[in-house]
Structure formats: C-alpha cells, structure tokens
Design an enzyme around this catalytic site. Structure first.
Site, PDB file in Angstrom:
ATOM      1  CB  SER A   1       8.048 -33.719  15.919  1.00  0.00           C
ATOM      2  OG  SER A   1       7.903 -34.944  16.590  1.00  0.00           O
TER       3      SER A   1
ATOM      4  CE1 TYR B   1       4.958 -35.028  11.501  1.00  0.00           C
ATOM      5  CE2 TYR B   1       6.182 -36.430  13.021  1.00  0.00           C
ATOM      6  CZ  TYR B   1       5.371 -35.343  12.791  1.00  0.00           C
ATOM      7  OH  TYR B   1       4.956 -34.549  13.838  1.00  0.00           O
TER       8      TYR B   1
ATOM      9  N   GLY C   1      -3.066 -24.246  10.164  1.00  0.00           N
ATOM     10  CA  GLY C   1      -3.665 -25.491  10.654  1.00  0.00           C
ATOM     11  C   GLY C   1      -4.373 -25.270  11.972  1.00  0.00           C
ATOM     12  CB  ALA C   2      -5.806 -22.296  13.419  1.00  0.00           C
ATOM     13  CG  ASN C   3      -8.779 -27.070  10.551  1.00  0.00           C
ATOM     14  OD1 ASN C   3      -7.710 -26.758  10.031  1.00  0.00           O
ATOM     15  ND2 ASN C   3      -9.225 -28.300  10.559  1.00  0.00           N
ATOM     16  CB  THR C   4      -8.435 -29.898  14.108  1.00  0.00           C
ATOM     17  OG1 THR C   4      -8.660 -30.983  15.003  1.00  0.00           O
ATOM     18  CG2 THR C   4      -7.273 -30.238  13.191  1.00  0.00           C
ATOM     19  N   GLY C   5      -6.878 -29.661  16.688  1.00  0.00           N
ATOM     20  CA  GLY C   5      -5.655 -30.048  17.397  1.00  0.00           C
ATOM     21  C   GLY C   5      -4.928 -28.910  18.101  1.00  0.00           C
ATOM     22  CB  ILE C   6      -1.281 -28.441  18.591  1.00  0.00           C
ATOM     23  CG1 ILE C   6      -1.076 -29.835  19.203  1.00  0.00           C
ATOM     24  CG2 ILE C   6      -0.337 -27.431  19.229  1.00  0.00           C
ATOM     25  CD1 ILE C   6       0.233 -30.514  18.818  1.00  0.00           C
ATOM     26  N   GLY C   7      -3.124 -26.463  16.889  1.00  0.00           N
ATOM     27  CA  GLY C   7      -3.289 -25.143  16.274  1.00  0.00           C
ATOM     28  C   GLY C   7      -4.548 -24.446  16.758  1.00  0.00           C
TER      29      GLY C   7
HETATM   30  N1  LIG Z   1       0.168 -34.680  17.946  1.00  0.00           N
HETATM   31  C1  LIG Z   1       1.405 -34.935  18.315  1.00  0.00           C
HETATM   32  O1  LIG Z   1       1.668 -35.836  19.135  1.00  0.00           O
HETATM   33  C2  LIG Z   1       2.546 -34.132  17.764  1.00  0.00           C
HETATM   34  C3  LIG Z   1       3.846 -34.456  18.194  1.00  0.00           C
HETATM   35  C4  LIG Z   1       4.909 -33.709  17.686  1.00  0.00           C
HETATM   36  C5  LIG Z   1       4.679 -32.691  16.780  1.00  0.00           C
HETATM   37  N2  LIG Z   1       3.396 -32.424  16.368  1.00  0.00           N
HETATM   38  C6  LIG Z   1       3.222 -31.340  15.381  1.00  0.00           C
HETATM   39  O2  LIG Z   1       2.192 -30.476  15.820  1.00  0.00           O
HETATM   40  C7  LIG Z   1       1.614 -29.815  14.690  1.00  0.00           C
HETATM   41  C8  LIG Z   1       0.094 -29.813  14.823  1.00  0.00           C
HETATM   42  O3  LIG Z   1      -0.320 -31.158  14.737  1.00  0.00           O
HETATM   43  P1  LIG Z   1      -1.619 -31.729  15.485  1.00  0.00           P
HETATM   44  O4  LIG Z   1      -1.132 -32.801  16.394  1.00  0.00           O
HETATM   45  O5  LIG Z   1      -2.459 -30.655  16.008  1.00  0.00           O
HETATM   46  O6  LIG Z   1      -2.307 -32.473  14.239  1.00  0.00           O
HETATM   47  P2  LIG Z   1      -3.758 -32.311  13.564  1.00  0.00           P
HETATM   48  O7  LIG Z   1      -4.803 -32.373  14.605  1.00  0.00           O
HETATM   49  O8  LIG Z   1      -3.786 -33.336  12.469  1.00  0.00           O
HETATM   50  O9  LIG Z   1      -3.709 -30.860  12.943  1.00  0.00           O
HETATM   51  C9  LIG Z   1      -2.947 -30.603  11.806  1.00  0.00           C
HETATM   52  C10 LIG Z   1      -3.454 -29.334  11.153  1.00  0.00           C
HETATM   53  O10 LIG Z   1      -2.674 -29.112   9.969  1.00  0.00           O
HETATM   54  C11 LIG Z   1      -3.575 -28.855   8.907  1.00  0.00           C
HETATM   55  N3  LIG Z   1      -3.027 -29.192   7.596  1.00  0.00           N
HETATM   56  C12 LIG Z   1      -2.643 -30.399   7.128  1.00  0.00           C
HETATM   57  N4  LIG Z   1      -2.268 -30.285   5.835  1.00  0.00           N
HETATM   58  C13 LIG Z   1      -2.420 -28.985   5.490  1.00  0.00           C
HETATM   59  C14 LIG Z   1      -2.227 -28.243   4.304  1.00  0.00           C
HETATM   60  N5  LIG Z   1      -1.836 -28.831   3.168  1.00  0.00           N
HETATM   61  N6  LIG Z   1      -2.477 -26.917   4.297  1.00  0.00           N
HETATM   62  C15 LIG Z   1      -2.909 -26.300   5.425  1.00  0.00           C
HETATM   63  N7  LIG Z   1      -3.135 -26.953   6.574  1.00  0.00           N
HETATM   64  C16 LIG Z   1      -2.893 -28.290   6.606  1.00  0.00           C
HETATM   65  C17 LIG Z   1      -4.794 -29.719   9.219  1.00  0.00           C
HETATM   66  O11 LIG Z   1      -5.914 -29.297   8.449  1.00  0.00           O
HETATM   67  P3  LIG Z   1      -7.116 -30.358   8.100  1.00  0.00           P
HETATM   68  O12 LIG Z   1      -7.876 -30.546   9.365  1.00  0.00           O
HETATM   69  O13 LIG Z   1      -7.890 -29.665   7.029  1.00  0.00           O
HETATM   70  O14 LIG Z   1      -6.442 -31.599   7.629  1.00  0.00           O
HETATM   71  C18 LIG Z   1      -4.915 -29.437  10.708  1.00  0.00           C
HETATM   72  O15 LIG Z   1      -5.548 -28.211  10.895  1.00  0.00           O
HETATM   73  C19 LIG Z   1       2.146 -30.544  13.450  1.00  0.00           C
HETATM   74  O16 LIG Z   1       3.145 -29.758  12.851  1.00  0.00           O
HETATM   75  C20 LIG Z   1       2.753 -31.801  14.019  1.00  0.00           C
HETATM   76  O17 LIG Z   1       3.815 -32.295  13.229  1.00  0.00           O
HETATM   77  C21 LIG Z   1       2.333 -33.101  16.845  1.00  0.00           C
END
Ligand SMILES: NC(=O)c1ccc[n+]([C@@H]2O[C@H](COP(=O)([O-])OP(=O)(O)OC[C@H]3O[C@@H](n4cnc5c(N)ncnc54)[C@H](OP(=O)(O)O)[C@@H]3O)[C@@H](O)[C@H]2O)c1
Length: 329
Positions: free
Chosen positions: A175, A200, A46-52
């Site tokens: 989380s 979740y 999941g490295a194409n956006t956000g935290i990754g």
């Molecule tokens: N944001 C927060 O406040 C928060 C808080 C606690 C924990 N987290 C955790 O942090 C992690 C990263 O989340 P984020 O906040 O960066 O969210 P995000 O911006 O939505 O990024 C999520 C990433 O996961 C990918 N993904 C989703 N479904 C997938 C699949 N079936 N196969 C492969 N990749 C998939 C998405 O790809 P697409 O772009 O193609 O959908 C995107 O690259 C998650 O595990 C989340 O639970 C986040």
C-alpha cells in the site's frame, strides 16, 4: 448571492453526475496484457471479496486453474461458484487458509503441494487494516502476523513449486500507506506501543521489504517478485474502523472499484517482459516510488532474518548466491 447558493445546492448533484468521470481520472492504470493462461496455476489469498476476488476472476477468465485461499471456506465457495458462472471456467477451487495461524498455513501448503504439480502465479493479497490490538494464534501482532509473516511463511512453503514451474511470479499487495510505516525491531509485536493505523502501515512496509529481499535472493531462478499499491479501493478493508467506513462511504463514488483495484496486481502477474523489473513496487501499472526505509537493504535483510526466526524457518533457506551467512545477534 443567489447564484452562489444555487451552485452550493447543486454541487452534490453535479458531483454525483461527474462521479464516473472523476473515478476514471483517479484510476488510471489498466492491465492491457492479452495473455491467456490455459494450463497455468494461480493462488490468490483473500480471494473471497474485494481486490482478491476480482484478481481471481480475471485469472480464471483467462483460463488458469485458480485456488481461492480463504479463511472462510463457505464465503469462498459462494464466490467460486459466481466466478465459475461468470467465466465458464470450472477450475476455480477453494482451500482453507487462515494467515493468522501458521498451522493453517502449513496445512494449506501441504495439501496444495500434494495435489498440484505447478504454481505459476502467487498473489499474496489478503490483508487486515486497523484491527484493535490482537494477536494471531502464534502470538504475532495481527497486522504484522497476517499481512507480512503469514505471507512470508506461505511463500517459503510454496517456493520449490514456484521454482519448478518457472517462469513464475509472486505479487505482494502492499500500500501507499507504507510511507508512514517503520520497522521497529524492538516492538515488532506492538507490545511496547500500538496504534492500529500505524500497525497497518508498518506491515505494508514489511511487504515491500520482503519483496525486494526475495527478488534479490531469487535473481536468476526464473521466479520474479513485485509489490503493488492497488489504489484507494471501495472494499471491506475498512471494516474495523467506524471513521474509515464513514470516509470510504462518502468518497465511494470517486474511489476505485475492486475491479479497478485489481489492475496493478494483474499487470504484475501477467505483463510480458516485466522480469527485468523484479523487486520493484508498482502503482497504477507503473513503477512507483517507495519510502527511504523501504529502500534500505540492511533493514530488509534484518527483517528477513527476524521473520525466519519468528516462524522457525532456517535463516539460510534462501541464501543469495554469494551471500554470507548471518547470525541474528
Ligand atoms: N482497499 C484499499 O483501498 C487498499 C489500499 C491499499 C492496499 N490495499 C491492500 O489490498 C489487499 C486486499 O484488500 P481489500 O481492499 O480487497 O480488502 P478486503 O475487501 O477486506 O479483503 C481482504 C481479504 O483478506 C482476507 N483476510 C483477512 N484476514 C485473513 C486471514 N487471517 N487469513 C486469510 N485471509 C484473510 C479477507 O477474508 P474475510 O473476508 O474472511 O475477512 C478478505 O478476503 C490488502 O492487502 C490491502 O492491504 C487495499
């Protein structure tokens, strides 16, 4: 009276001015390791956006060869080019990985094992939150399937490479929401009852239980494992819930940026001497408290066995040195 009214009118403006300070107060925890990573190989899901994306960028900045494991290769390629330009590191590669399909996970692992000699850092970061009830290609409930089972299988398939590359590390992004999670073994696929927010939380609890059980089984192998809470981060995670999008938008000035959200994952992947804390959960670059069920070894073992069963992996693929063989019954 006029003073109070004036204050109320000015409040949004004052909050806007103070937002950077408030945000930095709420986002303590910075990875201060100066370690460089030439010759090291990392995979970030999941490295194409956000935290990754921010995690991958920092690993690339330090010289690692970084695999962006993304379900949308086009989005991944755009980000890979951006990271290459920003870091000067051309070894940022995109590979297709859909964690909602075990065939895709196996294909990703097969190709990776064929083309790479090493794997030093595996960041199981990808995640979905609050999806309407849906199932993965293999019939798993979407949160449990992508967030837990997908990463469980991926780790299983890449484990030998991690062992050969030891010292190596696995970071599972969980989380704080795990505190509301429960592992309902009789309803793991949400077929009896389902609530998207809780689904979740259950999957994020599974991330922590998996981390602890994996760390126990890998003791002495040179592979260490950590789970992290990245903080509340302004990302696309809330895309499935209009209410959460609205709340995130209102608070977007105060919550962490994805770059701040990546710090704890980076801390666990890079900090020297962290091996003794394998199996622990981290938040803001410190060991963090987990819920009672997250500390329950019996639940962790049973989840391990059930996950193996669902994924068609032999239960004893990674036995503890003196661990007894267990049956699923
Ligand atoms: N944001 C927060 O406040 C928060 C808080 C606690 C924990 N987290 C955790 O942090 C992690 C990263 O989340 P984020 O906040 O960066 O969210 P995000 O911006 O939505 O990024 C999520 C990433 O996961 C990918 N993904 C989703 N479904 C997938 C699949 N079936 N196969 C492969 N990749 C998939 C998405 O790809 P697409 O772009 O193609 O959908 C995107 O690259 C998650 O595990 C989340 O639970 C986040």
């Amino acid at each position: 009276m006029v003073g109070v009214l004036l204050l109320l009118l000015l409040l949004p403006f004052l909050l806007y001015i103070a937002a950077p300070q408030i945000r930095s107060m709420l986002s303590s925890g910075v990875c201060t390791s100066t370690i460089q990573l030439p010759g090291k190989v990392a995979v970030v899901t999941g490295a194409n956006t956000g935290i990754g994306k921010e995690t991958a960028k920092e690993l690339a900045r330090r010289g690692a060869r970084v695999y962006l494991a993304c379900r949308d290769v086009q989005k991944g390629e755009l980000v890979a080019r951006e990271i290459q330009m920003m870091t000067g590191n051309q070894q940022v590669l995109v590979r297709k990985l859909d964690l909602a399909d075990t065939k895709s996970i196996r294909a990703f692992a097969k190709r990776f094992l064929e083309e790479e000699k090493h794997l030093h850092i595996l960041i199981n970061n990808a995640g979905v939150m609050m999806c309407p009830y849906s199932k993965t290609a293999d019939g798993f409930e979407m949160h449990m399937g992508v967030n837990h089972l997908g990463h469980f299988l991926l780790t299983h398939l890449l484990l030998e490479k991690l062992k050969e590359s030891a010292p190596s590390r696995v970071v599972n992004v969980s989380s704080l929401a795990h505190h509301l999670g429960r592992i309902h073994f009789h309803n793991l696929q949400g077929e009896k009852f389902y609530q998207s927010g809780l689904a979740y939380c259950h999957s994020k609890l599974a991330n922590i239980l998996f981390t602890q059980e994996l760390a126990r089984r890998l003791k002495g192998s040179g592979i260490t494992v950590y789970s992290v809470h990245p903080g509340t981060v302004n990302s696309e995670l809330v895309r499935h819930s209009a209410l959460m999008r609205w709340i995130w938008w209102i608070f977007s000035f105060f919550i962490k940026t994805p770059q701040q959200g990546a710090q704890t994952s980076l801390y666990c992947a890079l900090t020297e001497g962290l091996e003794v804390l394998s199996g622990n959960h981290f938040s803001d670059c410190h060991v963090a408290w987990v819920s009672a069920q997250a500390r329950n070894e019996t639940v962790a073992r049973r989840l391990w066995d059930v996950s193996c069963d669902l994924l068609g992996i032999p239960v004893d693929w990674l036995m503890m040195a003196a661990g007894p063989k267990r049956s699923l019954k």
